[in-house]
Design a protein around this motif. Structure first.
Motif, PDB file in Angstrom:
ATOM      1  N   ASP A   1     -37.721 108.679 -12.095  1.00  0.00           N
ATOM      2  CA  ASP A   1     -38.396 107.331 -11.826  1.00  0.00           C
ATOM      3  C   ASP A   1     -37.827 106.080 -11.313  1.00  0.00           C
ATOM      4  N   ASN A   2     -36.378 106.182 -11.657  1.00  0.00           N
ATOM      5  CA  ASN A   2     -35.433 105.101 -10.986  1.00  0.00           C
ATOM      6  C   ASN A   2     -34.616 105.633 -10.080  1.00  0.00           C
ATOM      7  N   GLN A   3     -34.857 106.865  -9.522  1.00  0.00           N
ATOM      8  CA  GLN A   3     -34.069 107.038  -8.464  1.00  0.00           C
ATOM      9  C   GLN A   3     -32.420 107.072  -8.682  1.00  0.00           C
ATOM     10  N   ILE A   4     -32.236 107.686  -9.750  1.00  0.00           N
ATOM     11  CA  ILE A   4     -30.717 107.584 -10.222  1.00  0.00           C
ATOM     12  C   ILE A   4     -29.802 108.691  -9.278  1.00  0.00           C
ATOM     13  N   ASP A   5     -28.840 108.092  -8.607  1.00  0.00           N
ATOM     14  CA  ASP A   5     -28.084 108.609  -7.782  1.00  0.00           C
ATOM     15  C   ASP A   5     -27.056 109.819  -8.279  1.00  0.00           C
TER      16      ASP A   5
ATOM     17  N   LEU B   1     -31.366 116.358  -9.329  1.00  0.00           N
ATOM     18  CA  LEU B   1     -30.621 115.196  -9.608  1.00  0.00           C
ATOM     19  C   LEU B   1     -29.103 115.738  -9.484  1.00  0.00           C
ATOM     20  N   ASN B   2     -28.376 114.856  -9.183  1.00  0.00           N
ATOM     21  CA  ASN B   2     -26.891 114.823  -9.247  1.00  0.00           C
ATOM     22  C   ASN B   2     -26.310 114.476 -10.509  1.00  0.00           C
TER      23      ASN B   2
ATOM     24  N   ILE C   1     -26.127 104.618 -11.415  1.00  0.00           N
ATOM     25  CA  ILE C   1     -25.681 105.660 -12.247  1.00  0.00           C
ATOM     26  C   ILE C   1     -26.126 105.565 -13.747  1.00  0.00           C
ATOM     27  N   LEU C   2     -26.807 106.922 -14.077  1.00  0.00           N
ATOM     28  CA  LEU C   2     -27.008 106.952 -15.608  1.00  0.00           C
ATOM     29  C   LEU C   2     -25.831 107.599 -16.114  1.00  0.00           C
ATOM     30  N   LEU C   3     -25.203 106.979 -17.401  1.00  0.00           N
ATOM     31  CA  LEU C   3     -24.006 107.327 -18.125  1.00  0.00           C
ATOM     32  C   LEU C   3     -24.863 107.890 -19.539  1.00  0.00           C
TER      33      LEU C   3
END
Length: 426
Positions: free
Chosen positions: A60-64, A87-88, A3-5
């Motif tokens: 690149d980092n396959q963030i979900d 991307l979600n 997860i990217l915040l």
């Protein structure tokens, strides 16, 4: 799960903490994050407005899942860019973000769809706005038509003050909305929306003015508490039927697929009728720091259900029964005006179980010490079985947090049940 915040304030720290408690044990990345968030995941040196770089990192980092904290990247179209890349993202697209980015857009939408709010007029020229003051009665409510970090509102007691506020707005190339003055009791309600379903959180009440007794200029928020005794089940149902559901229908009618948080800033009039002060398109700050610690749902699952259009699987959101939260902002003296930074902060050796400490405007130096780096420096949230118990938890630990320029209000949630009267000042 990754997860990217996006964000670096107290609100984002509270979101990060809630995400970290998920049974999915996600790997968290923060852009840019802050020293308090660093223990929960990896902080990235990427600005919240650098959408191409953020998107490339996510790919690149396959963030979900990407969760957007502040309103600015949403208004710049971050959700559009991420969605188009497959991307979600938890947060509305640019068209929906206009609800916060443009007061005129929001007011026109409410007027068109019969959603109760204060009477208003929009002005694109300074001369027209100044001339129109004759059509309003004091106190005057002057709102800058753009993003203002919660501070773009002036409640002017007389015409001279209103004129200064109008002139200041146009010096910044900001059109203005002039509203009729509303009195009553404020409520903030954070609502999870997936475009079809709207699920509200418990109500919170925030304290905007910098001075005790609700005096002085507006800030981004000096504190908050939740739940609010004023927000009875009957009132919350009325808000849902008269404001939240109609706004969701209005967005659908305008072709806006709204996904994320819809923040309803409300005024409860003396007769008990709710009216909209304004809508925001993200979690409130500091309301989030009071609401999320009480949430019983798994925030990761709740956000994924929102993004996937599956909120209807929830009958309602669950919060810790009988529990209360009070958040107090520790700010730098001078805020919301000029203030010093780089002031060393001393923290307590440990925190009681019923206290949460969220970093808002801090920076870590090479020697690992932490200094002030903003106006709102820290948020201290106390939890308890009553509002008073939660207040005591917060204010007790504040005595063990020290920095030379520290200022905070001592009356947050002192008069609960919406006893404080306010006016159009969210």
């Amino acid at each position: 799960m990754k997860i990217l915040l996006i964000g670096n304030g107290g609100r984002e720290h509270a979101i990060a903490q809630a995400l970290s408690q998920s049974r999915h044990q996600p790997k968290l990345f923060f852009a840019k994050g802050n020293p308090g968030m660093a223990s929960l995941g990896q902080c990235l040196d990427v600005d919240v407005t650098d959408i191409p770089k953020l998107k490339q990192f996510a790919l690149d980092n396959q963030i979900d899942l990407t969760v957007v904290g502040p309103e600015l990247p949403l208004s710049l179209g971050l959700a559009d860019e991420f969605t188009s890349a497959g991307l979600n993202v938890f947060g509305p697209k640019k068209q929906g973000a206009q609800l916060e980015a443009s007061k005129a857009f929001a007011k026109n939408l409410m007027a068109k769809h019969g959603i109760p709010t204060a009477g208003y007029r929009f002005f694109a020229s300074e001369s027209a706005a100044l001339a129109a003051l004759a059509e309003f009665t004091p106190p005057y409510v002057i709102k800058e038509d753009g993003l203002a970090a919660g501070k773009g509102v002036t409640i002017a007691p007389d015409r001279a003050t209103a004129e200064v506020a109008i002139q200041a707005a146009f010096q910044k190339n900001m059109p203005v909305v002039i509203e009729e003055f509303m009195t009553g009791q404020e409520l903030s309600i954070l609502v999870f929306c997936d475009g079809q379903t709207a699920l509200p959180c418990i109500a919170a009440q925030d304290f905007k003015r910098v001075g005790e007794g609700n005096t002085g200029p507006n800030t981004g928020g000096m504190g908050a508490y939740a739940p609010v005794p004023l927000a009875t089940p009957a009132l919350l149902e009325r808000v849902q039927q008269e404001i939240v559901n109609p706004m969701l229908t209005a967005l659908q009618a305008e072709g806006i697929d709204y996904c994320g948080i819809l923040y309803a800033g409300l005024m409860i009039n003396p007769d008990g009728a709710p009216k909209v002060v304004e809508f925001n398109v993200r979690f409130g700050d500091p309301e989030t720091q009071a609401v999320l610690p009480l949430l019983e749902e798994d925030l990761v699952e709740l956000m994924l259900a929102t993004v996937e259009g599956k909120l209807s699987q929830y009958e309602r959101l669950h919060f810790k029964q009988g529990m209360h939260a009070v958040t107090v902002a520790l700010v730098s003296k001078g805020y919301p005006g000029d203030y010093p930074t780089g002031v060393p902060i001393t923290f307590p050796a440990s925190l009681p179980e019923n206290v949460r400490l969220f970093h808002a405007g801090t920076r870590q130096l090479a020697d690992q010490s932490i200094v002030t780096a903003g106006g709102r420096v820290l948020n201290v949230t106390g939890l308890g079985h009553s509002i008073e118990e939660a207040r005591k938890a917060a204010y007790t630990i504040i005595q063990d947090i020290q920095f030379e320029t520290c200022y905070y209000r001592r009356d947050i949630a002192e008069t609960p049940a919406g006893a404080m009267t306010s006016a159009n000042n969210l």
